[in-house]
Design an enzyme around this catalytic site. Sequence first.
Site, mmCIF file in Angstrom:
data_model
loop_
_atom_site.group_PDB
_atom_site.id
_atom_site.type_symbol
_atom_site.label_atom_id
_atom_site.label_comp_id
_atom_site.label_asym_id
_atom_site.label_seq_id
_atom_site.Cartn_x
_atom_site.Cartn_y
_atom_site.Cartn_z
ATOM 1 N N GLY A 36 12.909 -4.926 -4.744
ATOM 2 C CA GLY A 36 11.747 -5.754 -5.057
ATOM 3 C C GLY A 36 12.108 -6.764 -6.135
ATOM 4 O O GLY A 36 13.200 -6.726 -6.709
ATOM 5 N N LEU A 37 11.201 -7.660 -6.406
ATOM 6 C CA LEU A 37 11.425 -8.701 -7.403
ATOM 7 C C LEU A 37 11.628 -8.113 -8.795
ATOM 8 O O LEU A 37 11.230 -6.979 -9.077
ATOM 9 C CB LEU A 37 10.223 -9.656 -7.441
ATOM 10 C CG LEU A 37 9.962 -10.516 -6.210
ATOM 11 C CD1 LEU A 37 8.626 -11.242 -6.371
ATOM 12 C CD2 LEU A 37 11.092 -11.521 -5.997
ATOM 13 N N SER A 38 12.229 -8.903 -9.674
ATOM 14 C CA SER A 38 12.289 -8.535 -11.083
ATOM 15 C C SER A 38 10.866 -8.385 -11.600
ATOM 16 O O SER A 38 9.982 -9.175 -11.274
ATOM 17 C CB SER A 38 13.016 -9.634 -11.866
ATOM 18 O OG SER A 38 13.056 -9.325 -13.247
ATOM 19 N N ALA A 39 10.618 -7.338 -12.380
ATOM 20 C CA ALA A 39 9.294 -7.028 -12.959
ATOM 21 C C ALA A 39 8.313 -6.477 -11.932
ATOM 22 O O ALA A 39 7.119 -6.395 -12.190
ATOM 23 C CB ALA A 39 8.687 -8.245 -13.667
ATOM 24 N N SER A 40 8.821 -6.065 -10.764
ATOM 25 C CA SER A 40 7.925 -5.476 -9.763
ATOM 26 C C SER A 40 7.566 -4.036 -10.098
ATOM 27 O O SER A 40 6.570 -3.504 -9.596
ATOM 28 C CB SER A 40 8.570 -5.533 -8.375
ATOM 29 O OG SER A 40 9.762 -4.760 -8.342
ATOM 30 N N GLY A 41 8.385 -3.388 -10.919
ATOM 31 C CA GLY A 41 8.134 -1.998 -11.283
ATOM 32 C C GLY A 41 9.118 -1.017 -10.680
ATOM 33 O O GLY A 41 8.920 0.196 -10.738
ATOM 34 N N LYS A 42 10.211 -1.531 -10.116
ATOM 35 C CA LYS A 42 11.213 -0.664 -9.467
ATOM 36 C C LYS A 42 11.726 0.420 -10.414
ATOM 37 O O LYS A 42 11.693 1.609 -10.095
ATOM 38 C CB LYS A 42 12.416 -1.497 -8.980
ATOM 39 C CG LYS A 42 12.104 -2.545 -7.966
ATOM 40 C CD LYS A 42 13.361 -3.286 -7.543
ATOM 41 C CE LYS A 42 14.086 -3.971 -8.687
ATOM 42 N NZ LYS A 42 13.274 -4.996 -9.365
ATOM 43 N N SER A 61 18.315 -6.297 -5.049
ATOM 44 C CA SER A 61 18.965 -6.338 -3.723
ATOM 45 C C SER A 61 18.208 -7.273 -2.776
ATOM 46 O O SER A 61 17.553 -6.811 -1.847
ATOM 47 C CB SER A 61 19.115 -4.937 -3.127
ATOM 48 O OG SER A 61 17.940 -4.169 -3.227
#
Length: 205
Positions: A31-37, A105
Amino acid sequence: MATNITWHPSLSRHERNELRKQRGFTIWFTGLSASGKSTVATALEQHLLHLNLAAYRLDGDNVRFGLNKDLGFSEKDRNENIRRIAEVAKLFADSSTIALTSFISPYIADRKIARDLHTSASQGGDDAIPFIEVFVDIPVEVAEKRDPKGLYKKARAGEIPNFTGISAPYEKPENPEIHIKTDELSIEECVVRIVEYLQAQKLLP
């Protein structure tokens, strides 16, 4: 490419699973940066450890301090970054550990390489390793508002080239095993959804 090498037989994965009383597999957060992964992956790792299961999280930033410190953020380097992590995650999973990876990724092709690495026939003849892709979905506008590292602000200012979601693409997963929206669900709710999926697939003892 290395030559003059021979695969050395080891214990079977089935034997390790039986002795460790758990099955190894990889949960791939994208997921995007800051998505909470990383936040969701860390909470899940903690939950699994409380269940007395061996689990370990591989973090996108953390591995660049060591294993991948020679890589930048060009498309070629991103490809190699994911290839290496996929290999490491597979080793963890093969050892009957639950590997959790939290990496942007951004490219479908790279994530497919990671999946294929797990699901293809192994050198030792063991079964495929389960690979669970978790799409941590969030609108880029929400990610920018969060921006805990200030990266989106720098990307908008042109200070960070090839930044995913701004000046570089993010290719969304087409058929992830799990799809969670962290702007709609709490961290706890995200963990519950993942655990319910793992239980349904009989991946947890």
